[in-house]
Enzyme design. Structure first.
Site, mmCIF file in Angstrom:
data_model
loop_
_atom_site.group_PDB
_atom_site.id
_atom_site.type_symbol
_atom_site.label_atom_id
_atom_site.label_comp_id
_atom_site.label_asym_id
_atom_site.label_seq_id
_atom_site.Cartn_x
_atom_site.Cartn_y
_atom_site.Cartn_z
ATOM 1 N N SER A 143 0.837 -1.205 0.000
ATOM 2 C CA SER A 143 0.000 0.000 0.000
ATOM 3 C C SER A 143 0.866 1.246 0.000
ATOM 4 O O SER A 143 2.024 1.217 0.449
ATOM 5 C CB SER A 143 -0.863 0.016 1.270
ATOM 6 O OG SER A 143 -1.527 1.253 1.409
ATOM 7 N N TYR A 156 -2.388 -0.955 11.037
ATOM 8 C CA TYR A 156 -2.450 -1.403 9.640
ATOM 9 C C TYR A 156 -1.198 -1.015 8.847
ATOM 10 O O TYR A 156 -0.630 -1.846 8.141
ATOM 11 C CB TYR A 156 -3.700 -0.794 9.010
ATOM 12 C CG TYR A 156 -3.857 -0.967 7.513
ATOM 13 C CD1 TYR A 156 -4.355 -2.148 6.977
ATOM 14 C CD2 TYR A 156 -3.538 0.072 6.630
ATOM 15 C CE1 TYR A 156 -4.517 -2.296 5.598
ATOM 16 C CE2 TYR A 156 -3.699 -0.070 5.262
ATOM 17 C CZ TYR A 156 -4.198 -1.252 4.747
ATOM 18 O OH TYR A 156 -4.355 -1.403 3.380
ATOM 19 N N LYS A 160 1.676 -3.097 6.177
ATOM 20 C CA LYS A 160 1.926 -2.828 4.755
ATOM 21 C C LYS A 160 3.411 -2.539 4.512
ATOM 22 O O LYS A 160 3.971 -2.960 3.499
ATOM 23 C CB LYS A 160 1.044 -1.660 4.292
ATOM 24 C CG LYS A 160 -0.450 -2.024 4.314
ATOM 25 C CD LYS A 160 -0.765 -3.030 3.242
ATOM 26 C CE LYS A 160 -1.825 -4.015 3.594
ATOM 27 N NZ LYS A 160 -2.139 -4.977 2.534
HETATM 28 N N1 LIG Z 1 -8.891 -0.477 -0.995
HETATM 29 C C1 LIG Z 1 -7.800 0.272 -0.810
HETATM 30 O O1 LIG Z 1 -7.848 1.516 -0.798
HETATM 31 C C2 LIG Z 1 -6.471 -0.376 -0.616
HETATM 32 C C3 LIG Z 1 -6.325 -1.718 -0.362
HETATM 33 N N2 LIG Z 1 -5.057 -2.245 -0.178
HETATM 34 C C4 LIG Z 1 -4.899 -3.653 0.111
HETATM 35 O O2 LIG Z 1 -5.486 -4.427 -0.904
HETATM 36 C C5 LIG Z 1 -5.923 -5.662 -0.365
HETATM 37 C C6 LIG Z 1 -7.366 -5.898 -0.759
HETATM 38 O O3 LIG Z 1 -8.149 -4.873 -0.210
HETATM 39 P P1 LIG Z 1 -9.616 -4.508 -0.742
HETATM 40 O O4 LIG Z 1 -9.885 -5.189 -1.998
HETATM 41 O O5 LIG Z 1 -9.700 -3.044 -0.680
HETATM 42 O O6 LIG Z 1 -10.503 -5.101 0.433
HETATM 43 P P2 LIG Z 1 -11.963 -5.789 0.425
HETATM 44 O O7 LIG Z 1 -12.429 -5.680 1.829
HETATM 45 O O8 LIG Z 1 -12.782 -5.257 -0.669
HETATM 46 O O9 LIG Z 1 -11.629 -7.311 0.089
HETATM 47 C C7 LIG Z 1 -10.868 -8.057 0.967
HETATM 48 C C8 LIG Z 1 -10.759 -9.466 0.473
HETATM 49 O O10 LIG Z 1 -9.889 -10.173 1.377
HETATM 50 C C9 LIG Z 1 -10.585 -11.306 1.863
HETATM 51 N N3 LIG Z 1 -10.176 -11.574 3.237
HETATM 52 C C10 LIG Z 1 -10.318 -10.780 4.331
HETATM 53 N N4 LIG Z 1 -9.843 -11.403 5.408
HETATM 54 C C11 LIG Z 1 -9.391 -12.605 4.987
HETATM 55 C C12 LIG Z 1 -8.796 -13.708 5.638
HETATM 56 N N5 LIG Z 1 -8.569 -13.690 6.952
HETATM 57 N N6 LIG Z 1 -8.462 -14.795 4.903
HETATM 58 C C13 LIG Z 1 -8.693 -14.826 3.569
HETATM 59 N N7 LIG Z 1 -9.277 -13.824 2.901
HETATM 60 C C14 LIG Z 1 -9.613 -12.725 3.610
HETATM 61 C C15 LIG Z 1 -12.045 -10.980 1.755
HETATM 62 O O11 LIG Z 1 -12.735 -12.224 1.661
HETATM 63 P P3 LIG Z 1 -14.035 -12.604 2.519
HETATM 64 O O12 LIG Z 1 -14.964 -11.423 2.476
HETATM 65 O O13 LIG Z 1 -14.545 -13.807 1.790
HETATM 66 O O14 LIG Z 1 -13.569 -12.874 3.894
HETATM 67 C C16 LIG Z 1 -12.066 -10.191 0.451
HETATM 68 O O15 LIG Z 1 -12.093 -11.073 -0.645
HETATM 69 C C17 LIG Z 1 -5.716 -5.573 1.153
HETATM 70 O O16 LIG Z 1 -4.509 -6.222 1.499
HETATM 71 C C18 LIG Z 1 -5.577 -4.077 1.379
HETATM 72 O O17 LIG Z 1 -4.785 -3.794 2.515
HETATM 73 C C19 LIG Z 1 -3.945 -1.492 -0.272
HETATM 74 C C20 LIG Z 1 -4.036 -0.163 -0.527
HETATM 75 C C21 LIG Z 1 -5.297 0.491 -0.712
HETATM 76 C C1 LIG Z 2 -8.344 1.245 3.616
HETATM 77 C C2 LIG Z 2 -7.792 2.558 3.133
HETATM 78 O O1 LIG Z 2 -8.831 3.337 2.656
HETATM 79 C C3 LIG Z 2 -6.824 2.355 2.039
HETATM 80 O O2 LIG Z 2 -5.981 1.293 2.384
HETATM 81 C C4 LIG Z 2 -4.725 1.684 2.273
HETATM 82 O O3 LIG Z 2 -3.799 0.902 2.321
HETATM 83 C C5 LIG Z 2 -4.613 3.103 2.091
HETATM 84 O O4 LIG Z 2 -4.349 3.688 3.313
HETATM 85 C C6 LIG Z 2 -5.955 3.489 1.587
HETATM 86 O O5 LIG Z 2 -6.337 4.750 1.941
#
Ligand SMILES: NC(=O)C1=CN([C@@H]2O[C@H](COP(=O)(O)OP(=O)(O)OC[C@H]3O[C@@H](n4cnc5c(N)ncnc54)[C@H](OP(=O)(O)O)[C@@H]3O)[C@@H](O)[C@H]2O)C=CC1
Ligand SMILES: C[C@H](O)[C@@H]1OC(=O)[C@H](O)[C@@H]1O
Length: 253
Positions: A143, A156, A160
């Site tokens: 991230s 968090y 990352k």
């Molecule tokens: N959205 C953002 O702004 C950003 C996101 N990220 C990173 O990207 C990644 C995805 O995030 P995002 O798509 O936004 O999140 P979402 O909440 O939209 O999706 C998360 C996904 O991870 C799965 N998940 C959560 N916990 C577990 C677990 N314990 N074991 C297996 N699967 C799990 C969920 O599955 P289920 O619901 O089936 O449990 C879901 O499919 C994360 O690592 C996040 O930190 C990084 C930077 C920015």
């Molecule tokens: C969950 C936050 O909105 C998102 O996740 C990150 O890793 C960054 O901080 C984004 O803002």
């Protein structure tokens, strides 16, 4: 087709970025195995989309916080699809909370899902790639938060930064096997992880205002960068990181 003939494994792929990346890799020719924890319908519909693209897809349920999930996911995915060429460590949580009264359980769960889970998943995928003997690509969904802080993300952001550090170290450990390890640094991407946080219109407007490209990200914005790091186009790229943030990080003033 940049990923023709490749098998891609993605954790946390029932929704959000992981789902988009899983389907995007299939669009570029890959067969895909996806891990998820709870959302059976989301995982099944992602598999249906992958199959509609003419690729093989399989969804395997498991909580990445349990170290046993890693070997289970990699071995069942290998059994179903034959091999592992690309591993995308994406599963993650971000339960926004203030620092001074952070519950121990929230801190520990975030560490376990985002970082401990990643360690064992990457280890299991790497062992399979080493066994195959012809290299591979490991990609961590780190991230922008590996580089900057967040008032309600004190539990968090270290996960990352830790993920990126893990990619740097395993890039060294696995280079001799031809396995490349890189991080993606998404900015703010609109998914369920931040739905509640960005329901605060004031915060949303502030976040949008920081982005030179003028909009928050969409999950599909991560597909191209993932496909690049997964494909042979990035053959000499390892230990690297790529910001995918619309320019937010560099926007001081
Ligand atoms: N959205 C953002 O702004 C950003 C996101 N990220 C990173 O990207 C990644 C995805 O995030 P995002 O798509 O936004 O999140 P979402 O909440 O939209 O999706 C998360 C996904 O991870 C799965 N998940 C959560 N916990 C577990 C677990 N314990 N074991 C297996 N699967 C799990 C969920 O599955 P289920 O619901 O089936 O449990 C879901 O499919 C994360 O690592 C996040 O930190 C990084 C930077 C920015
Ligand atoms: C969950 C936050 O909105 C998102 O996740 C990150 O890793 C960054 O901080 C984004 O803002």
């Amino acid at each position: 087709m940049l990923l023709e003939g490749k098998t891609v494994l993605v954790t946390g792929a029932s929704a959000g970025i992981g789902r988009a990346v899983a389907i995007g890799c299939a669009r570029h020719g890959a067969d895909v195995a996806l891990n998820f924890a709870r959302d059976v319908a989301g995982a099944e519909s992602a598999v249906a989309e992958i199959e509609a693209l003419g690729r093989k897809g399989i969804a395997i349920q498991g909580d990445v916080a349990d170290p046993a999930t890693a070997k289970d996911f990699v071995s069942r995915a290998t059994e179903a699809l034959g091999r592992v060429d690309v591993f995308v460590n994406n599963a993650g949580i971000c339960p926004f909370h203030a620092f001074l009264d952070m519950p121990v359980e929230t801190f520990e769960r975030t560490m376990q899902v985002n970082l401990h889970g990643a360690y064992f998943m990457v280890q299991a995928a790497a062992n399979q790639m080493v066994k195959q003997g012809d290299g591979g690509s490991i990609i961590a969904m780190s991230s922008i938060s590996a580089l900057v802080g967040g008032e309600y993300q004190t539990h968090y952001t270290p996960t990352k930064a830790g993920l990126h550090s893990l990619m740097q170290s395993v890039a060294i450990a696995l280079g001799k096997y031809g396995i490349r390890c890189n991080s993606l640094f998404p900015g703010t991407i609109l998914t369920d992880i931040n739905k509640e946080d960005l329901a605060d219109q004031g915060k949303r407007t502030y976040m949008e205002g920081r982005i030179p490209l003028g909009r928050l990200g969409q999950p599909d914005d991560l597909v191209g960068p993932t496909v690049f790091l997964a494909s042979d186009l990035s053959n000499y790229v390892t230990g690297a990181s790529l910001l995918v943030d619309g320019g937010a990080y560099v926007n001081l003033q």
